[in-house]
Design a protein around this motif. Structure first.
Motif, PDB file in Angstrom:
ATOM      1  N   SER A 283       0.833  -1.204   0.000  1.00  0.00           N
ATOM      2  CA  SER A 283       0.000   0.000   0.000  1.00  0.00           C
ATOM      3  C   SER A 283       0.861   1.246   0.000  1.00  0.00           C
ATOM      4  O   SER A 283       1.760   1.397   0.838  1.00  0.00           O
ATOM      5  CB  SER A 283      -0.908   0.012   1.239  1.00  0.00           C
ATOM      6  N   ARG A 284       0.613   2.127  -0.961  1.00  0.00           N
ATOM      7  CA  ARG A 284       1.240   3.439  -1.048  1.00  0.00           C
ATOM      8  C   ARG A 284       2.762   3.360  -0.901  1.00  0.00           C
ATOM      9  O   ARG A 284       3.380   4.097  -0.142  1.00  0.00           O
ATOM     10  CB  ARG A 284       0.649   4.366   0.008  1.00  0.00           C
ATOM     11  N   GLY A 285       3.340   2.444  -1.658  1.00  0.00           N
ATOM     12  CA  GLY A 285       4.789   2.344  -1.707  1.00  0.00           C
ATOM     13  C   GLY A 285       5.422   1.502  -0.629  1.00  0.00           C
ATOM     14  O   GLY A 285       6.643   1.287  -0.643  1.00  0.00           O
ATOM     15  N   GLN A 286       4.634   1.000   0.311  1.00  0.00           N
ATOM     16  CA  GLN A 286       5.175   0.147   1.368  1.00  0.00           C
ATOM     17  C   GLN A 286       4.762  -1.290   1.097  1.00  0.00           C
ATOM     18  O   GLN A 286       3.589  -1.578   0.849  1.00  0.00           O
ATOM     19  CB  GLN A 286       4.665   0.588   2.736  1.00  0.00           C
ATOM     20  N   SER A 287       5.715  -2.211   1.160  1.00  0.00           N
ATOM     21  CA  SER A 287       5.416  -3.611   0.871  1.00  0.00           C
ATOM     22  C   SER A 287       4.563  -4.217   1.979  1.00  0.00           C
ATOM     23  O   SER A 287       4.603  -3.779   3.139  1.00  0.00           O
ATOM     24  CB  SER A 287       6.701  -4.415   0.713  1.00  0.00           C
TER      25      SER A 287
END
Length: 395
Positions: A283-287
């Protein structure tokens, strides 16, 4: 009650809407102010977001929020599940509402009438997720002795049987509203259910005379949902868990074979089989793995369900394969606000594009979603004749 065999039909998706998510530390990553969790606006926003995303079913967990010492630091708050579902009924139009209701420390007569009321306020979109509490604190809260494991299944089965009989205790045309004669009811179409727990009942025995205090539910009988193994029969939806995602499809197939052989509530295909799945997504660049590690650093997430950790695209692939063997899948998002956004934008649209999901039916009932006919009251002359015919066919 007949249901079309599942293989080859599109499936459905359910979403658990408890608290801020399934992870005990979910509240730390929620996208709302902490004091907004326990209010009507939060219930409305989450259930409408799930409905807008295209989920077919919303479930509402219940029971003690802090059931172990390990969770006290990250204990989440919740309101009563049935009341949350009742609040959501009038503000939604298509999503099915299935609260978890305990059968051990809740009076069966109250369960039956409250669930029937939910069916009315939701327009026939209600179901019952049967629970059999194993928590001593729940027994203490209502002043009852703790019910051991061996008796919990009996308590659950008896409560379901009482509810089913009470739902049938009013025939469909019992309310006549005859103004000239001043008759509101045809008393000949109200029936005593005369339920008594069996002689080998492990808990404190009881009896229920009936009839119910409200008319028959819109669906006639609300669909009953239970974890695999809790109820030996008389269940419409079986929830199936497995230790890992790779084992989930095989477990679904095994449970389906077992329930069809064992009979189940229907004559065609047995109960619907729904897979349980915990979900953590990028989500939003976080794994997803990094998000999970961050949450687990507060309180490790212990769950008996299979857990998917990955991208939205990978989840869409996995669910498409799983829905080829299961009637549906119930998703338990790690953090509701985060996972629901990814599911709505990336996962459900892809599954619909592939034809893996049933269309969302506005104005439909839970029974229709499951492919179940609306049954006659067992106490009506036609219902009694149909029941006798079924018994004769089985013998």
């Amino acid at each position: 009650m007949s249901r079309n065999p599942r293989p080859g039909r599109p499936g459905f998706l359910a979403l658990e809407l408890d608290g801020d998510g399934a992870h005990p530390a979910a509240w730390r990553k929620a996208r709302h102010a902490p004091d907004e969790l326990l209010n009507g606006a939060r219930i409305r926003s989450t259930v409408l977001a799930a409905e807008s995303a295209g989920f077919h079913v919303a479930t509402f967990a219940d029971g003690p929020a802090a059931s172990s010492v390990a969770r006290v630091r990250d204990a989440g708050g919740r309101l009563n599940a049935l009341q949350r579902a009742a609040f959501a009924g009038p503000v939604t139009s298509s999503i099915v509402l299935v609260p978890e209701v305990d059968t051990v420390y809740t009076e069966p007569f109250h369960i039956s009438t409250q669930l029937a009321s939910l069916d009315y306020v939701s327009g026939g979109r209600a179901g019952w997720l049967v629970a059999a509490s194993g928590y001593a604190e729940e027994a203490a809260a209502v002043g009852r002795s703790f019910v051991e494991d061996a008796a919990r299944a009996q308590e659950a089965a008896a409560s379901v049987e009482v509810s089913r009989r009470l739902w049938d205790s009013w025939e469909d045309d019992a309310v006549i509203r005859d103004v000239p004669t001043g008759r509101y009811l045809d008393v000949d179409k109200l029936h005593y259910i005369d339920f008594e727990t069996p002689a080998d009942f492990a808990g404190a025995g009881y009896s229920v005379k009936g009839p119910s205090i409200i008319p028959r539910p819109l669906q006639g009988q609300l669909p009953v949902v239970a974890q695999a193994g809790l109820l030996p029969s008389d269940v419409d939806v079986v929830l199936v868990s497995a230790p890992t995602p790779s084992l989930l499809a095989a477990e679904v197939a095994e449970v389906r074979a077992r329930t069809v052989i064992g009979g189940g509530p229907t004559l065609a295909g047995g109960p619907a089989v729904v897979a349980e799945l915990d979900v953590v997504l990028d989500s939003r660049g976080q794994s997803a793995s990094a998000r999970l590690a961050e949450l687990d650093a507060f309180t490790p997430w212990s769950s008996s369900r299979a857990r998917f950790v990955g991208t939205a695209a990978e989840l869409a692939d996995f669910l498409a394969e799983l829905l080829a063997v299961a009637d549906g899948v119930r998703l338990h998002p790690a953090v509701l606000d985060v996972e629901l956004e990814e599911l709505a934008q990336l996962v459900l649209p892809e599954l619909r594009r592939r034809g893996a999901l049933q269309p969302v039916a506005h104005g439909g009932t839970f029974r229709e979603l499951l492919g179940l006919e609306r049954p006659l009251s067992r106490y009506s002359s036609l219902g009694a004749a149909a029941g006798a015919a079924v018994v004769g066919a089985e013998n």
